[in-house]
Design a protein around this motif. Structure first.
Motif, PDB file in Angstrom:
ATOM      1  N   ARG A   1      -6.823   2.422   3.145  1.00  0.00           N
ATOM      2  CA  ARG A   1      -7.809   1.494   3.689  1.00  0.00           C
ATOM      3  C   ARG A   1      -7.741   1.454   5.215  1.00  0.00           C
ATOM      4  O   ARG A   1      -6.672   1.637   5.819  1.00  0.00           O
ATOM      5  CB  ARG A   1      -7.588   0.111   3.104  1.00  0.00           C
ATOM      6  CG  ARG A   1      -6.329  -0.566   3.572  1.00  0.00           C
ATOM      7  CD  ARG A   1      -6.116  -1.850   2.812  1.00  0.00           C
ATOM      8  NE  ARG A   1      -4.843  -2.459   3.205  1.00  0.00           N
ATOM      9  CZ  ARG A   1      -4.301  -3.469   2.564  1.00  0.00           C
ATOM     10  NH1 ARG A   1      -4.890  -3.962   1.488  1.00  0.00           N
ATOM     11  NH2 ARG A   1      -3.179  -3.986   2.962  1.00  0.00           N
TER      12      ARG A   1
ATOM     13  N   THR B   1       0.821  -1.210   0.000  1.00  0.00           N
ATOM     14  CA  THR B   1       0.000   0.000   0.000  1.00  0.00           C
ATOM     15  C   THR B   1       0.851   1.253   0.000  1.00  0.00           C
ATOM     16  O   THR B   1       0.363   2.331  -0.303  1.00  0.00           O
ATOM     17  CB  THR B   1      -0.901   0.038   1.238  1.00  0.00           C
ATOM     18  OG1 THR B   1      -0.082  -0.134   2.388  1.00  0.00           O
ATOM     19  CG2 THR B   1      -1.948  -1.046   1.195  1.00  0.00           C
TER      20      THR B   1
ATOM     21  N   ARG C   1      -8.947  -3.757   5.310  1.00  0.00           N
ATOM     22  CA  ARG C   1      -7.801  -4.637   5.110  1.00  0.00           C
ATOM     23  C   ARG C   1      -8.185  -6.081   5.371  1.00  0.00           C
ATOM     24  O   ARG C   1      -7.839  -6.981   4.599  1.00  0.00           O
ATOM     25  CB  ARG C   1      -6.666  -4.233   6.050  1.00  0.00           C
ATOM     26  CG  ARG C   1      -5.346  -4.851   5.647  1.00  0.00           C
ATOM     27  CD  ARG C   1      -4.367  -4.819   6.780  1.00  0.00           C
ATOM     28  NE  ARG C   1      -4.706  -5.790   7.807  1.00  0.00           N
ATOM     29  CZ  ARG C   1      -4.449  -5.639   9.099  1.00  0.00           C
ATOM     30  NH1 ARG C   1      -3.855  -4.553   9.526  1.00  0.00           N
ATOM     31  NH2 ARG C   1      -4.782  -6.565   9.966  1.00  0.00           N
ATOM     32  N   GLN C   2      -8.946  -6.275   6.432  1.00  0.00           N
ATOM     33  CA  GLN C   2      -9.356  -7.642   6.762  1.00  0.00           C
ATOM     34  C   GLN C   2     -10.212  -8.225   5.652  1.00  0.00           C
ATOM     35  O   GLN C   2     -10.036  -9.363   5.218  1.00  0.00           O
ATOM     36  CB  GLN C   2     -10.116  -7.644   8.085  1.00  0.00           C
ATOM     37  CG  GLN C   2      -9.196  -7.430   9.274  1.00  0.00           C
ATOM     38  CD  GLN C   2      -9.963  -7.066  10.530  1.00  0.00           C
ATOM     39  OE1 GLN C   2     -11.186  -6.888  10.494  1.00  0.00           O
ATOM     40  NE2 GLN C   2      -9.241  -6.946  11.630  1.00  0.00           N
TER      41      GLN C   2
ATOM     42  N   SER D   1       0.265  -8.505   3.854  1.00  0.00           N
ATOM     43  CA  SER D   1      -0.233  -7.252   4.423  1.00  0.00           C
ATOM     44  C   SER D   1       0.805  -6.722   5.399  1.00  0.00           C
ATOM     45  O   SER D   1       1.842  -7.329   5.620  1.00  0.00           O
ATOM     46  CB  SER D   1      -1.568  -7.495   5.133  1.00  0.00           C
ATOM     47  OG  SER D   1      -1.333  -8.211   6.335  1.00  0.00           O
TER      48      SER D   1
ATOM     49  N   TRP E   1     -10.268  -7.306   2.558  1.00  0.00           N
ATOM     50  CA  TRP E   1      -9.413  -7.527   1.387  1.00  0.00           C
ATOM     51  C   TRP E   1      -8.640  -8.839   1.539  1.00  0.00           C
ATOM     52  O   TRP E   1      -8.480  -9.593   0.588  1.00  0.00           O
ATOM     53  CB  TRP E   1      -8.438  -6.357   1.243  1.00  0.00           C
ATOM     54  CG  TRP E   1      -7.339  -6.667   0.289  1.00  0.00           C
ATOM     55  CD1 TRP E   1      -7.388  -6.540  -1.059  1.00  0.00           C
ATOM     56  CD2 TRP E   1      -6.064  -7.223   0.612  1.00  0.00           C
ATOM     57  NE1 TRP E   1      -6.223  -6.968  -1.613  1.00  0.00           N
ATOM     58  CE2 TRP E   1      -5.392  -7.397  -0.609  1.00  0.00           C
ATOM     59  CE3 TRP E   1      -5.432  -7.582   1.791  1.00  0.00           C
ATOM     60  CZ2 TRP E   1      -4.105  -7.918  -0.673  1.00  0.00           C
ATOM     61  CZ3 TRP E   1      -4.155  -8.100   1.733  1.00  0.00           C
ATOM     62  CH2 TRP E   1      -3.497  -8.266   0.511  1.00  0.00           C
ATOM     63  N   GLU E   2      -8.184  -9.095   2.752  1.00  0.00           N
ATOM     64  CA  GLU E   2      -7.387 -10.288   2.999  1.00  0.00           C
ATOM     65  C   GLU E   2      -8.180 -11.538   2.655  1.00  0.00           C
ATOM     66  O   GLU E   2      -7.668 -12.445   1.982  1.00  0.00           O
ATOM     67  CB  GLU E   2      -6.974 -10.315   4.473  1.00  0.00           C
ATOM     68  CG  GLU E   2      -5.671 -11.004   4.706  1.00  0.00           C
ATOM     69  CD  GLU E   2      -5.160 -10.752   6.114  1.00  0.00           C
ATOM     70  OE1 GLU E   2      -5.680  -9.854   6.785  1.00  0.00           O
ATOM     71  OE2 GLU E   2      -4.244 -11.465   6.516  1.00  0.00           O
TER      72      GLU E   2
ATOM     73  N   THR F   1      -8.610  -0.711   8.849  1.00  0.00           N
ATOM     74  CA  THR F   1      -8.305  -2.063   9.299  1.00  0.00           C
ATOM     75  C   THR F   1      -9.363  -3.047   8.813  1.00  0.00           C
ATOM     76  O   THR F   1      -9.047  -4.151   8.361  1.00  0.00           O
ATOM     77  CB  THR F   1      -8.277  -2.110  10.837  1.00  0.00           C
ATOM     78  OG1 THR F   1      -7.698  -0.913  11.314  1.00  0.00           O
ATOM     79  CG2 THR F   1      -7.515  -3.303  11.323  1.00  0.00           C
TER      80      THR F   1
END
Lengths: 767, 620
Positions: free
Chosen positions: B494, B211, B499-500, B252, B502-503, B496
């Motif tokens: 983004r 990122t 991000r989660q 990440s 996306w993960e 958190t």
């Protein structure tokens, strides 16, 4: 006839039924008497009771005839006139009724008809089904309620006007049958909207009816036309005209064909001269000659024929090119004033303003066309006038003919009554045969007439107008010249020739320079190994002169702390660089060669020592044998790195990806490229916009939750929109008819042939 | 004149400030130097931009459409869109009010942009194809056309422009110092130039997260730290008390891998050691393949190993037999690992093959550093022969060769194709080094305090991070970062939660390591290997031949019936089963022939009158 018989039967049956009823009644009454009597089984004879099924003839001993039975018909007042007539007709019939077909045959026929009908019924669905199969998306249920506003009543049940004001208003509106609800439509309008489909259907039906009527009318007309002689004449004229037009066009477009046509005309002329068919020598001509004294029409026919003869035998002035040119010259002189006014055609497209004109026009064809058109107009007018006259006359002739025929028929009928019919028919046939022959002759004459007419017209044309083909050619030549230097003198011509030779030399020289290279490339294979070594000149590749980059900041590579270390490493690196270079390259080359060797398929040696010759220690199998048993394998495809000296590309197949690949081509595809092109665009969200994704991944079938999916009904077959198409369809049909009619008119000889065929058919039908 | 890069949507950043410092007046003069961009033109309006082009396009379109119309008429059916289009044409852009539409039809899409989104070549449907095939083909073509058009049209939404640096009339951009730039640009951008003085723990290597928000620093002498570098927020700082060879973020910013003296360790962002992977020893360099969740490591023992970080399994371990592997790069286009070797060669590896996919000789000396650009088109290598070479990695052909005074030790390519090369303690940045004409001057240059140990461009930022002996320097390089980011792929802003999410998605979309090959489009192609080849591969994979005949083993029978003789007999019964039919057939045929021949002979004999002496004639 059958109907009437049935009627009769019914009446008879009714009579008998009354009797039966009567006896039943009597029995019922007698049984009322209390004690039951054993009823005697009675046998009745057919002779006593008249049965409707079989008329017993034992009483009178003579045949019952239909007339006997029908005698009463006259007296009964209730019988309809129609049946009476039918019965009369039946009475008059002499021949026996045909035997009804056998059961199997009738069934077969019925089956055939039923099959046809049902197949038609079923095939009506085919298009819909294929369409649905093809459709990208099907939305079920197929017929959906029209979207739009719905009235309050339709949605909410039981709404009433409550307040007095409301009531008053609504009563008022009701009384005037005014729209009450939001969509401002009166009930009548709404009804009309709903009935739209029916109306459309009606309209369509009307159109279809009209089309059918028109069709039948055209058909009838066509039939009439083929029969009447006058119309024949008219058509012939029209054909001639068309033929002439065509010929003119042909002269313009296709001079060769025109020439052929001319030759054919010449041939017809020769034939005419040989046979002297249209002279006075013929049988028909002699008869006419006799008649000519008294009959005006016969005289006219004679004259016509003579004229035909004249036309046919007239020699065609085939225009030679010289003459044409002369004529051109003449014409130009004559027609100068016309052309002067018109803008001159600009020959140089590169430089259109050279002649002082801004735009390029093509006046010549127009002029020609106009003159031609005038000529044609005149001709057409004349012909029309002539035709009209002829038509009148011919009509008269026709009437006469018809009268004669009728008279003859009457006579024949009278004879029929008297005589046995067989010889008569023979006579008829003979007559008809004669007629046929006559007709054929007439047709031939017609054909020849067409030709002769054409000849005369053509001659006239030749006199009045030049053939347009020749100027066209001239134009073409001029066009060819345009843009280039015009050759005017002999010197120029020579210069041109020189130029050409120069060009040729240049062309020759180019390949000459090329050719040496080609043999080189061809001679590569023999000394391939040597060449390869040269090819991989890695030193050259690696020592390719590098552009030196100037850096403004002097790189202080050596920092005080690590200075010594750095110096050492740097020096070592430099030394390594100096010595390792060659080594690196040769290593790489070795590696590459090794790889190549490994990739090459090995020769399989199958020789066994000792077989067919001496074996043992120190003895080797002979060369011959080894050659015999050595199996060579086809060379592999060229390596990918064949042309890259500094690269080794692995030729090993990657089996891991293959597990995920498609190994067999899926159904509709015929080759891998098609499949690959279909798959090449990703459909995921990562690569596409939202709308695209939605469109690409739309489901094939969409169903509405809770809606009943009913099987397709017949109404689905005929969607509403098709009414327009139907209209068009009818129009197209009509147009087609017309076109067909036109086709009949056009094309002189072919049309004639068609006509002949038709006539023959008619004859057959007559027979 | 200088201008910082601008970006919308991030509150902390201020819109572009035009900085008119000392060289404001000289901007009109056209600059001949190639590597310096001209002054930015005023944004083109759509009516200016393509008036001529639109005319042309329209003319073409109309002709095309007329053709199309005809074909449509022939077909007799129209889709809804086509119908709408037709209707539009019929009305000729006229409204009900009688006004005419000055720009009828859809806005034209520039050709180049269309080209950008083109995927493969269009397939012409040949004339004689079957109906079903024709339909599928046309449908798919229409689909891809739609996709291309839409993507090209939506490209309009990428509004951000890349930054640039422009010098005065006779000024080289490379002479402009970082301090000047930082002074000239806005405060936030200016704060992106900073130095970290970390003199204790030796030369630093660095890695930015994907990122671009997080920076990982690993000092040679064990110092590992991760920083949210824009806010200068220190996430963790530890000393692993071992030599640190390399560091790398995993998928990440929650985890990172550290190649320590012996083994590979994985820590989380707060510095807690999660794993010590003893299978991976003596790792010198690492690369993380984000879409495959693979951590590729190159060791001093010459092993190239792949670790699947999503399941924690070693996917492949390849003995490269090329000695110490301390030069490594990945090709982001096809996830192929590039290794540089001391003998001047560069090898390309996938986890599926034990031998290099490609081996190319690049330098006469050893390869010092290499890097591959984002599109997988160019590879840049530098060697001990002090040369910097640019290769077209698709064709494996050299494009340029530059001579640097003291060869480049570290190389890095930015998202927009800027090349940074570190020579000693000087970091140079080149523009248009890959494509175009050969470069003679750097775009920017900067001297750091110590010898450079690692360089890396920060994604989505105009920043180049330089790790060196004395710490870390973050320098501003206008125009290096990609101004428009794909938030579905990588969102620098983004949260958190995002991000989660996306993960999870990324894990679901994880690409299997088997699909790594030189051509990433292999999956969409038909495998046209022969049956034999496939069978061979299957045998290799399974370990035995599933199609092979089983050897007949007679059943054990009691009471002496399983004597050697009877077993042999039973074996003979089924021996050569497959050949028997053939033999039977051929024998039968032969017999038949013989019979016929004899019969014919007989007939011949009978045909002639038999004499007494005929008995002495030979039959047949």
């Amino acid at each position: 006839e059958e109907l009437s018989l049935q009627d009769m039967c019914v009446s008879v049956q009714e009579g008998s039924e009354d009797e039966r009823k009567h006896t039943k009644l009597l029995e019922a009454i007698s049984s009322l008497g209390g004690r039951r009597r054993m009823k005697q089984t009675e046998r009745s004879e057919a002779s006593l009771q008249v049965s409707e099924f079989s008329v017993a003839a034992d009483g009178a001993g003579e045949k019952v005839e239909l007339s006997d039975l029908l005698g009463t018909m006259e007296k009964t007042p209730g019988a309809p006139n129609k049946t009476k007539k039918q019965l009369k007709n039946l009475q008059n019939r002499k021949d026996t009724l045909e035997l009804p077909l056998s059961k199997q045959e009738t069934e077969k026929i019925q089956r055939g008809v039923a099959y046809k009908k049902s197949s038609r019924e079923v095939s009506r669905w085919e298009s819909v089904i294929t369409q649905n199969q093809k459709a990208e998306q099907l939305v079920f249920p197929l017929r959906q309620d029209p979207t739009g506003h719905k009235r309050m009543e339709q949605v909410v049940a039981g709404w009433k006007a409550r307040t007095p004001l409301e009531q008053e208003i609504f009563s008022l509106l009701h009384s005037n049958s005014q729209p009450i609800h939001d969509p401002v439509l009166t009930p009548v309008e709404e009804a009309s909207i709903k009935a739209m489909s029916l109306e459309e259907a009606k309209i369509r039906r009307a159109e279809l009816q009209k089309a059918r009527a028109l069709q039948s009318y055209y058909e009838a007309k066509a039939r009439r036309e083929t029969r009447s002689r006058a119309n024949c004449e008219v058509q012939k004229k029209a054909k001639r005209r068309d033929f002439l037009k065509q010929f003119e066009e042909m002269v313009k477009t296709d001079p060769d064909a025109a020439l052929e046509e001319l030759k054919r005309m010449e041939l017809s002329r020769m034939q005419e001269r040989m046979t002297l068919k249209h002279q006075n020598s013929g049988k028909w001509a002699k008869a006419k000659a006799i008649m000519a004294k008294y009959d005006h029409s016969a005289r006219k026919a004679m004259q016509e024929q003579l004229e035909i003869n004249k036309d046919l035998t007239q020699k065609l002035a085939v225009p030679s090119e010289d003459e044409d040119e002369e004529k051109n010259g003449d014409e130009e002189a004559g027609a100068l004033p016309d052309f002067v006014n018109d803008p001159e055609p600009i020959l140089d497209p590169v430089n259109p303003w050279m002649r002082g004109k801004l735009s390029k026009e093509e006046p010549e064809p127009e002029v020609e066309a106009s003159t031609e058109a005038k000529d044609e107009d005149l001709e057409v007018q004349q012909q029309q006038e002539e035709e009209e006259e002829e038509e009148e006359e011919e009509e008269n002739e026709e009437e006469k003919l018809l009268r004669e025929f009728e008279r003859k028929r009457k006579l024949r009928e009278d004879e029929d009554d008297d005589l046995v019919p067989v010889p008569q028919e023979e006579e008829n046939q003979i007559d008809e045969d004669d007629k046929d022959e006559e007709e054929e002759e007439e047709e031939e004459e017609e054909a020849e007439e067409v030709v002769s007419e054409f000849n005369s017209l053509f001659n006239r044309l030749m006199k009045s107008n030049t053939t347009p083909a020749v100027p066209d050619q001239n134009e073409g030549e001029e066009l060819l010249d345009e843009g280039l230097v015009r050759v005017q003198t002999m010197e120029d011509l020579e210069a041109l020739r020189k130029d050409r030779t120069n060009e040729a030399n240049q062309e020759a020289s180019v390949p000459a320079t090329d050719t040496p290279t080609a043999p080189e490339s061809a001679s590569e294979p023999p000394n391939k190994k040597k060449r390869r070594r040269k090819e991989i000149d890695l030193k050259k590749v690696l020592t390719k002169q590098a552009t030196v980059v100037k850096v403004p900041l002097a790189p202080t590579v050596l920092e005080e702390e690590e200075e010594e270390e750095e110096v050492h490493t740097e020096q070592a690196a430099i030394i390594k660089e100096a010595f390792a270079g060659d080594d690196v390259i040769s290593d790489f080359l070795k590696d590459k060669r090794k790889q190549e060797e490994a990739g090459r398929p090995k020769v399989v040696d199958l020789t066994l020592p000792g077989w067919g010759e001496w074996g043992g220690l120190g003895l080797k199998p002979s060369k011959n044998k080894r050659r015999k048993f050595r199996k060579k394998v086809a060379p592999p495809p060229p390596r990918q790195d064949k042309k890259l000296p500094a690269v080794i590309i692995s030729e090993k197949r990657d089996a891991s990806v293959a597990a995920h690949q498609v190994s067999q081509l899926p159904f509709p595809f015929q080759n891998p490229t098609q499949f690959e092109s279909c798959v090449r665009t990703p459909i995921g969200q990562t690569w596409n916009t939202q709308t695209t994704v939605r469109k690409l991944t739309a489901p094939r079938v969409v169903t509405k939750m809770g809606a009943i999916i009913e099987p397709m009904s017949r109404e689905d077959l005929v969607p509403k929109q098709k009414s327009n198409e139907a209209k068009r369809g009818a129009a197209i049909l009509l147009e087609e008819k017309r076109e067909r009619g036109k086709k009949k008119g056009s094309g002189g000889k072919r049309a004639l042939q068609q006509k002949k065929k038709k006539m023959q058919k008619q004859k057959k039908t007559k027979e | 004149m200088l201008s910082g890069r601008r970006r919308k949507g991030y509150p902390a950043e201020v819109e572009k400030k035009t900085c008119t410092t000392k060289m404001a007046e000289s901007s009109e003069v056209a600059v001949e130097r190639k590597h310096v961009e001209n002054k930015k033109k005023a944004p083109k309006r759509y009516w200016e931009e393509t008036q001529n082009a639109t005319k042309k396009v329209e003319a073409e379109k109309s002709s095309d459409e007329s053709k199309q119309e005809n074909t449509d008429k022939e077909k007799g059916k129209l889709t809804h869109d086509e119908w709408r289009k037709k209707k539009k044409e019929r009305t000729h852009g006229k409204f009900i009010s009688g006004k005419t539409d000055p720009f009828p039809g859809d806005a034209p899409i520039p050709e180049e942009r269309m080209k950008k989104f083109q995927r493969g070549n269009k397939l012409e449907v040949p004339a004689g194809t079957r109906l079903k095939l024709r339909e599928t083909l046309t449908r798919s073509e229409a689909g891809s056309d739609l996709a291309q058009n839409q993507s090209a049209r939506y490209d309009l939404l990428l509004t951000e422009d890349a930054g640039f640096l422009e010098g005065e009339e006779d000024e080289d951009t490379c002479t402009i110092s970082q301090e000047d730039i930082a002074e000239a640009v806005d405060i936030t951008s200016g704060s992106k130039y900073f130095n970290l003085h970390l003199t204790q723990f030796g030369p630093y290597r660095l890695d930015y997260s994907r990122t671009g928000r997080h920076l990982l620093l690993g000092g040679r002498r064990g110092h590992v730290t991760c920083i949210e570098w824009q806010t200068k927020n220190l996430m963790c700082e530890i000393n692993v008390m071992e030599t640190v060879q390399d560091i790398k973020w995993l998928h990440s910013e929650a985890m990172f891998a550290v190649a320590q003296k012996k083994w590979l360790h994985i820590y989380d962002s707060s510095g807690v050691e999660l794993h010590c992977i003893k299978k991976f020893n003596d790792v010198l360099r690492m690369q993380f393949l984000p879409y495959h969740f693979l951590l590729a490591t190159a060791s001093a023992t010459g092993f190239l190993q792949y670790l699947d970080v999503s399941v924690g399994k070693e996917v492949a371990a390849i003995p490269t037999r090329c000695g110490r592997l301390d030069v490594m790069a990945q090709n982001p286009y096809n996830a192929v690992i590039h290794l540089g070797h001391p003998n001047g060669t560069v090898t390309l590896w996938s986890p599926n093959q034990k031998e290099p996919l490609v081996k190319m000789l690049c330098h006469r000396g050893g390869v010092r550093s290499l890097t591959v650009d984002k599109t997988g088109t160019y590879m840049v290598t530098s060697g001990l022969d002090r040369k910097l070479k640019v290769y077209d990695i698709r064709a494996f052909k050299p494009l340029h060769s530059f001579f640097l005074p003291a060869g480049a030790s570290c190389l890095s390519l930015s998202q927009r194709g800027l090349l940074s090369a570190a020579t000693g303690d000087i970091v140079q940045v080149y523009r248009d080094a890959c494509g175009g004409a050969p470069v003679t001057k750097p775009y920017m240059a900067h001297r750091v305090r110590g010898t450079v140990w690692g360089v890396g461009f920060c994604p989505f930022e105009d920043v180049l991070g330089v790790g060196h002996a004395e710490g870390f320097t973050s320098m501003i390089v206008p125009g290096s970062g990609e101004p428009n980011f794909d938030a579905l792929d990588m969102n620098p802003y983004r949260s958190t939660k995002q991000r989660q999410e996306w993960e999870v998605k990324a894990l679901l979309e994880k690409v299997q390591p088997e699909l790594i090959s030189l051509d990433p489009g292999m999956l969409g192609k038909v495998d046209n290997a022969t049956f034999e080849q496939k069978h061979k591969e299957r045998v290799e994979a399974v370990g035995y031949d599933p199609l092979a005949h089983k050897k007949f083993k007679p059943r054990m029978r009691k009471r002496g019936r399983s004597s050697a003789g009877s077993v042999e007999k039973r074996k003979n019964k089924v021996a050569h089963e497959d050949q028997r039919d053939v033999i039977r057939k051929t024998v039968g045929e032969r017999m038949e022939k013989e019979k016929k021949r004899k019969e014919s002979a007989k007939v011949q004999l009978k045909g002639g009158e038999l004499s007494v002496l005929d008995r002495f004639k030979k039959v047949g």
